[in-house]
Design a protein around this motif. Structure first.
Motif, mmCIF file in Angstrom:
data_model
loop_
_atom_site.group_PDB
_atom_site.id
_atom_site.type_symbol
_atom_site.label_atom_id
_atom_site.label_comp_id
_atom_site.label_asym_id
_atom_site.label_seq_id
_atom_site.Cartn_x
_atom_site.Cartn_y
_atom_site.Cartn_z
ATOM 1 N N LYS A 85 0.789 -1.114 0.052
ATOM 2 C CA LYS A 85 0.050 -0.002 -0.072
ATOM 3 C C LYS A 85 0.840 1.296 0.039
ATOM 4 N N CYS A 86 0.318 2.204 -0.411
ATOM 5 C CA CYS A 86 0.962 3.471 -0.349
ATOM 6 C C CYS A 86 0.567 4.345 0.644
ATOM 7 N N GLY A 87 1.554 4.876 1.650
ATOM 8 C CA GLY A 87 0.902 5.833 2.518
ATOM 9 C C GLY A 87 0.739 5.405 3.739
ATOM 10 N N ALA A 88 1.346 5.782 4.841
ATOM 11 C CA ALA A 88 1.009 5.322 6.145
ATOM 12 C C ALA A 88 0.469 6.432 6.918
ATOM 13 N N GLY A 89 -0.382 7.331 6.485
ATOM 14 C CA GLY A 89 -0.828 8.366 7.075
ATOM 15 C C GLY A 89 -2.234 8.122 7.495
ATOM 16 N N VAL A 127 -5.570 1.233 6.911
ATOM 17 C CA VAL A 127 -5.656 0.248 5.893
ATOM 18 C C VAL A 127 -4.508 -0.966 6.524
ATOM 19 N N LEU A 128 -3.299 -0.480 6.864
ATOM 20 C CA LEU A 128 -2.374 -1.464 7.469
ATOM 21 C C LEU A 128 -3.125 -2.368 8.404
ATOM 22 N N THR A 150 -0.545 -11.464 4.722
ATOM 23 C CA THR A 150 0.944 -11.626 5.475
ATOM 24 C C THR A 150 2.030 -11.021 4.908
ATOM 25 N N ASP A 151 2.073 -10.514 3.989
ATOM 26 C CA ASP A 151 3.244 -9.666 3.258
ATOM 27 C C ASP A 151 2.826 -8.592 2.832
ATOM 28 N N ILE A 152 3.024 -7.399 3.477
ATOM 29 C CA ILE A 152 2.583 -6.122 3.106
ATOM 30 C C ILE A 152 3.870 -5.133 2.933
ATOM 31 N N HIS A 153 3.741 -4.260 2.041
ATOM 32 C CA HIS A 153 4.803 -3.227 1.698
ATOM 33 C C HIS A 153 4.013 -1.861 2.003
ATOM 34 N N VAL A 154 5.001 -1.207 2.562
ATOM 35 C CA VAL A 154 4.211 0.264 2.741
ATOM 36 C C VAL A 154 5.234 1.438 2.388
#
Lengths: 385, 181
Positions: free
Chosen positions: A8-12, A18-19, A28-32
């Motif tokens: 996902k883009c964004g950790a705001g 979302v995260l 189980t495998d997420i990129h941020v």
């Protein structure tokens, strides 16, 4: 459930939600990716962050927090801009969820994912789920690059940022915001010259605040404050935690449905209005004919590298399926031929006598605009052997 | 994920066999290309590209052949960013001129450059709008208040001031740039 490589883009504001949702849904495998650091004003709703985290990268802190709380999930953070990464990076994922804060960034990720679609490679089509919130309103959208309407298709429908006429700012301000805008748009460049205004520099904001306050006094306007100055200059719309939660839930639902095929996914746009009651409306954005990103997918065109550019253009004009008369041609790295204005036409005219092989590589994309085309035509010019 | 791909196959996309994917022209760049090459400029206006490789930054010269600003040569810079056409081009006058809708710093008050900009408008519309400002300066949307007031009170006096400002003269202790061609 095990799902690999899912970014996902964004950790705001949306990103935190979302995260958390993805991790708790069994991904189980997420990129941020996020380019921001944590600000104290984020803490009321970006619940993965604590006071001690202020100043640290959002992506890293969010990833660590969720991994600590949810066993068995791997989250890979990247602290930087989405534009730092290219197709090779985005190719490793199954889909992309975006919680971005600007039109520009959305246009970029949309164009990048549309570009990546290779008809020969099933893995190259990455569904894009885009979420966005503005106060009590929000939206979520599913984009299947090249298949369904893309972000650029509906660009004309976006409401432009509400702007006050320049002359109102200059001569008859009525609201505190008018005084602040006057300070940033007219007074700063007048006094500071070429010095660039940095919205994140407290000294700059203070300068604007003081100027705006003087002007407000002059026109008997009350209400100019430091935080309002910051809000107007940075175009801050107060973020509402519950709106973020609702939109993030919608995005993650769609991700789950697309990945598992457990249920049909949204077709293809939902808006949520929470400011006057609670209401959602879902409809299908249609593809735009001649969309500059997805409406004009490059088609292959076989040419000889020995042709001159002039010959190439003449052959294009003969093609009955495209009606072009005064075409302009360019590649990503150079102008090939410009039909106007005179200066650019003169400059590019010598190219007409050059051979294609001296102007481009085989397979390179040529973008063609013409008054007769709805927007543009893209051709992958492939030299016959 | 399989279903999506079968949709793609139904679409019967053409088979690409080109080499590695090359970078594409961005949507903003492409739109600027279309707008710029399809400008229909009358003889009173011309564009200049200081760096011909960069079509996102150029200047426009307007030389009105009628009205109070006849005989002048006015230069504007255009700066288009990657968010075009969602955002309007940024336009500034590079000379200090006496005009009710253009301030001494070169800011221009034209509705379609700001509050009324829409992505369906193009550069031609902006340029026509700029030309119109020289034919019909508008005292009810002032950016230069003195000039607007002047125009509103006595049109003849305003005309004289415009003429003298274009010759590089002073108006109320402000010297203007000489813009006669």
């Amino acid at each position: 459930m095990t799902v690999a490589d899912h970014p996902k883009c964004g950790a705001g504001g949306l990103g935190c939600e979302v995260l958390k949702n993805l991790a708790l849904s069994g991904f189980t495998d997420i990129h941020v990716i996020d380019m921001d650091t944590i600000d104290v004003s984020n803490l009321n709703r970006q619940f993965l962050f604590r006071a001690a985290d202020v100043g640290k990268p959002k992506a890293t802190v969010a990833a660590e927090f969720v991994m600590r709380r949810v066993k068995g999930v791997t989250i890979t953070p990247y602290y930087g801009a989405i534009q730092d990464k290219g197709p090779d990076y985005y190719m490793q994922f199954q889909l992309v969820i975006c919680g971005l804060d600007s039109v520009e960034a959305r246009r970029w990720i949309n164009a990048t994912l549309v570009d990546m679609v290779d008809p020969e490679n099933q893995e190259s089509l990455k569904p894009l789920i885009d979420g966005g919130t503005e106060g009590f309103k929000g939206q979520s959208r599913v984009i299947l690059p090249t298949l369904s309407s893309c972000y650029e298709c509906s660009l004309d429908m976006l409401t432009p940022r509400a702007a006050v006429p320049m002359c109102t700012l200059a001569s008859i301000p009525r609201q505190p915001a008018h005084c602040i805008e006057w300070a940033s748009i007219l007074e700063w460049p007048r006094i500071m010259g070429d010095k660039k205004l940095d919205n994140d520099d407290p000294e700059h904001i203070t300068w604007l605040y003081e100027k705006a306050l003087e002007r407000a006094k002059e026109f008997n306007i009350t209400g100019v404050t430091y935080s309002m100055t910051q809000g107007v200059v940075k175009n801050i719309i107060p973020a509402i935690a519950s709106t973020n939660a609702i939109i993030a839930a919608s995005c993650c639902n769609e991700a789950l449905k697309i990945i598992t095929s457990c249920s049909p996914f949204m077709n293809n746009y939902m808006m949520y209005m929470g400011d006057e009651g609670v209401y959602t409306h879902t409809f299908e954005h249609e593809k735009k004919e001649g969309c500059p990103v997805c409406g004009t997918l490059a088609t292959d065109y076989e040419a000889s590298g020995e042709w001159t550019l002039d010959e190439f253009i003449e052959r294009l004009k003969e093609k009955p399926d495209i009606q072009i008369k005064k075409p302009t041609l360019s590649t990503e790295r150079r102008k090939l031929y410009y039909a106007g204005p005179p200066q650019l036409m003169e400059m590019t005219r010598p190219n007409l006598d050059k051979k294609l092989k001296d102007l481009m590589d085989s397979g390179e994309e040529v973008a063609i605009t013409d008054p007769g085309l709805p927007f543009s035509l893209r051709l992958n010019v492939i030299f016959s052997k | 994920m399989l279903k999506i791909w079968s949709m793609k196959q139904q679409q019967a996309a053409s088979n690409a066999e080109g080499g590695p994917k090359k970078k594409k022209v961005t949507a903003a760049q492409l739109r600027a290309q279309k707008d710029i090459t399809e400008l229909a400029l009358p003889s009173t206006m011309r564009t200049n590209f200081p760096d011909p490789e960069d079509i996102l930054n150029f200047t426009l010269t307007i030389e009105p052949d009628e009205g109070m600003y006849k005989g002048g040569s006015f230069n504007f810079t255009f700066a288009i960013n990657q968010n075009f056409p969602h955002e309007p081009p940024k336009v500034k006058c590079t000379q200090k001129i006496y005009h009710p809708n253009i301030d001494l710093e070169g800011n221009v008050c034209l509705n379609i450059l700001r509050e009324d900009w829409k992505p369906v408008l193009n550069l031609n519309a902006v340029i026509v709008g700029l030309q119109f400002l020289f034919l019909e300066p508008n005292p009810s949307d002032p950016l230069n208040k003195e000039a607007a007031e002047d125009l509103r009170l006595t049109r003849e006096n305003f005309k004289r001031n415009v003429k003298s400002s274009m010759q590089g003269g002073y108006i109320k202790n402000v010297q203007f740039d000489k813009v006669l061609k």
